[in-house]
Design a protein around this motif. Structure first.
Motif, mmCIF file in Angstrom:
data_model
loop_
_atom_site.group_PDB
_atom_site.id
_atom_site.type_symbol
_atom_site.label_atom_id
_atom_site.label_comp_id
_atom_site.label_asym_id
_atom_site.label_seq_id
_atom_site.Cartn_x
_atom_site.Cartn_y
_atom_site.Cartn_z
ATOM 1 N N GLU A 77 -7.536 -33.283 26.076
ATOM 2 C CA GLU A 77 -8.356 -32.078 26.069
ATOM 3 C C GLU A 77 -9.040 -31.904 24.710
ATOM 4 O O GLU A 77 -10.199 -31.489 24.640
ATOM 5 N N ALA A 78 -8.330 -32.243 23.632
ATOM 6 C CA ALA A 78 -8.891 -32.092 22.289
ATOM 7 C C ALA A 78 -10.112 -32.994 22.092
ATOM 8 O O ALA A 78 -11.159 -32.544 21.619
ATOM 9 N N ILE A 79 -9.992 -34.256 22.457
ATOM 10 C CA ILE A 79 -11.109 -35.185 22.231
ATOM 11 C C ILE A 79 -12.264 -34.877 23.178
ATOM 12 O O ILE A 79 -13.437 -35.037 22.827
ATOM 13 N N TYR A 80 -11.949 -34.400 24.379
ATOM 14 C CA TYR A 80 -12.987 -34.031 25.337
ATOM 15 C C TYR A 80 -13.732 -32.779 24.874
ATOM 16 O O TYR A 80 -14.962 -32.733 24.887
ATOM 17 N N ASN A 81 -12.977 -31.784 24.434
ATOM 18 C CA ASN A 81 -13.605 -30.549 23.971
ATOM 19 C C ASN A 81 -14.397 -30.760 22.687
ATOM 20 O O ASN A 81 -15.439 -30.133 22.480
ATOM 21 N N MET A 82 -13.900 -31.628 21.817
ATOM 22 C CA MET A 82 -14.645 -31.937 20.599
ATOM 23 C C MET A 82 -15.970 -32.595 20.954
ATOM 24 O O MET A 82 -17.010 -32.298 20.358
ATOM 25 N N SER A 83 -15.944 -33.486 21.929
ATOM 26 C CA SER A 83 -17.176 -34.148 22.349
ATOM 27 C C SER A 83 -18.169 -33.147 22.924
ATOM 28 O O SER A 83 -19.371 -33.228 22.650
ATOM 29 N N LYS A 84 -17.677 -32.192 23.726
ATOM 30 C CA LYS A 84 -18.564 -31.162 24.274
ATOM 31 C C LYS A 84 -19.177 -30.331 23.157
ATOM 32 O O LYS A 84 -20.365 -29.986 23.203
ATOM 33 N N MET A 124 -10.203 -36.663 13.882
ATOM 34 C CA MET A 124 -10.135 -37.726 14.886
ATOM 35 C C MET A 124 -8.844 -38.531 14.744
ATOM 36 O O MET A 124 -8.226 -38.909 15.745
ATOM 37 N N THR A 125 -8.427 -38.786 13.515
ATOM 38 C CA THR A 125 -7.180 -39.531 13.280
ATOM 39 C C THR A 125 -5.998 -38.780 13.874
ATOM 40 O O THR A 125 -5.131 -39.370 14.539
ATOM 41 N N ARG A 126 -5.967 -37.477 13.659
ATOM 42 C CA ARG A 126 -4.877 -36.653 14.196
ATOM 43 C C ARG A 126 -4.863 -36.702 15.726
ATOM 44 O O ARG A 126 -3.803 -36.834 16.351
ATOM 45 N N ILE A 127 -6.036 -36.610 16.337
ATOM 46 C CA ILE A 127 -6.120 -36.639 17.804
ATOM 47 C C ILE A 127 -5.652 -37.984 18.350
ATOM 48 O O ILE A 127 -4.868 -38.044 19.310
ATOM 49 N N ASN A 142 -6.617 -50.384 16.930
ATOM 50 C CA ASN A 142 -6.702 -50.086 15.501
ATOM 51 C C ASN A 142 -7.487 -48.782 15.393
ATOM 52 O O ASN A 142 -8.716 -48.773 15.473
ATOM 53 N N SER A 143 -6.777 -47.681 15.242
ATOM 54 C CA SER A 143 -7.412 -46.370 15.316
ATOM 55 C C SER A 143 -8.448 -46.171 14.214
ATOM 56 O O SER A 143 -9.489 -45.542 14.446
ATOM 57 N N GLU A 144 -8.201 -46.696 13.029
ATOM 58 C CA GLU A 144 -9.157 -46.500 11.931
ATOM 59 C C GLU A 144 -10.504 -47.134 12.248
ATOM 60 O O GLU A 144 -11.564 -46.529 12.026
ATOM 61 N N ARG A 150 -16.680 -44.508 16.394
ATOM 62 C CA ARG A 150 -17.078 -43.319 17.152
ATOM 63 C C ARG A 150 -17.937 -42.389 16.307
ATOM 64 O O ARG A 150 -18.957 -41.869 16.771
ATOM 65 N N ILE A 151 -17.535 -42.174 15.064
ATOM 66 C CA ILE A 151 -18.288 -41.291 14.180
ATOM 67 C C ILE A 151 -19.689 -41.843 13.936
ATOM 68 O O ILE A 151 -20.679 -41.101 13.941
#
Length: 204
Positions: A77-84, A124-127, A142-144, A150-151
């Motif tokens: 939900e966090a990454i989806y809402n951030m994208s919106k 984004m790292t936290r999410i 590799n999240s980094e 993405r950014i």
């Protein structure tokens, strides 16, 4: 609203609609309904108006994202809402703004880079970490690397040479890039949760 705030709001509206370089102090004066002399009582030049506008824009955007994240139940939900939230922002901005910022207003552009490379990267790292822990995102990524990708995708969407506006819809570019990114990191559990959010939004 104070005169200074009124000037700033009028300038921001013009910048978002027409870009930064093309707008003059005369344009701002006409928009706000004051003389240029009045504007110069609060701002030394156009550069100072641009910097203050950019600073306030990203301060407000930061608060908006923080609010969205604090009200999200999980990483999906966090990454989806951030994208919106980001989509609403990019839809309101003339694509030339970022180009003008980078080429003609380096001090204000640095403010954008600070927002992008510090605040956005940290959130984004936290999410991503929360999503991996919950089993929604693939643990082998590799999240980094992917966070940086993405950014940078968001900025890439503004590039008129790569995505010409006479060929591509700005909103669709953002949606397609986000969808591609998200499906590259989701587990099967994450896909189920993501589709659940999409279905709930369609039914709302």
């Amino acid at each position: 609203m104070s005169t200074e705030k009124n000037i700033l709001e009028g300038a921001k509206n013009l910048f978002m609609q027409f870009g930064l370089k093309s707008i003059t102090m005369d344009d701002i004066a006409r928009k706000v309904g004051v003389s240029k002399k009045t504007i110069y009582q609060f701002f030394s030049d156009k550069n100072s108006i641009v910097f203050k506008s950019v600073h306030e824009h990203f301060s407000d955007h930061r608060k908006e994202i923080e609010n969205v994240l604090s009200n999200s139940k999980d990483a999906i939900e966090a990454i989806y809402n951030m994208s919106k939230c980001m989509k609403v922002q990019v839809e309101a901005i003339n694509p030339t703004v970022l180009y003008d910022l980078q080429r003609y207003f380096p001090k204000a552009y640095k403010r954008f880079l600070d927002f992008k490379n510090t605040f956005m990267k940290e959130r984004m790292t936290r999410i991503i970490e929360d999503g991996i822990a919950a089993g929604y995102f693939r643990k082998e990524i590799n999240s980094e690397i992917l966070i940086i990708q993405r950014i940078e995708q968001v900025q890439l969407a503004f590039n008129n040479e790569i995505y010409p506006r006479d060929k591509f819809d700005f909103k669709e570019i953002h949606e397609q890039l986000f969808d591609h990114f998200l499906h590259g990191i989701l587990t099967e559990k994450g896909k189920e949760k993501y589709n659940q959010y999409l279905n709930e939004e369609q039914d709302a």
